[in-house]
Design a protein around this motif. Sequence first.
Motif: not given
Length: 175
Positions: A39-49, A51-55, A170-174
């Motif tokens: 998970p350390i390797v793809d944590w950044g990708m998951r975090r960016e996804q 963040n994009a959903s939250e944005a 609204l939760g389903n949009k995430i």
Amino acid sequence: MIALREILEDILSFERKRAWYENTPEGLIKFLAPSLRLPIVDWGMRREQMNASEAELRRAILGYRDTVLQAIAETEIAIANFNATNSRLIQTEKEVLTLNESAKHQQTALRAGYLSSLEAFRAFAKMQERKMVHADNQSLWLSAFAVANKAQTNMTIEKVKSAEKNPTDLGNKIN
């Protein structure tokens, strides 16, 4: 939400594969080797996804707020215009009533000989002019009333639509 869903899918996938290879020790090694993900390797990708959903959710919420604020502003402007038109209508109505009374007195003065025909005609023309202004104000009042009523109705419809919306939408949009 996306990251959590992917983690749960990984666990379920792992359990299914483990059940398949569980019977032999070398099968378990074959199973574990290709499916290990750090998970350390793809944590950044998951975090960016995430963040994009939250944005995207924040952008949708801000768009909705802007729409509601614009509707409120339009409604307030329509009501203010209606109130201004209403006060003008009341003022011209008072002027017309005053001029009607004045015209009655001038007719009496004309019959008695205290007033010339020209002065009586000027007063009558002024009264007719004010009646026309009053009629114009009545039509403006009706159109302002229609606009204010439509704005309030649209705002009420928008409130009903937003109240009917399920908060989980609204939760389903995430996801």
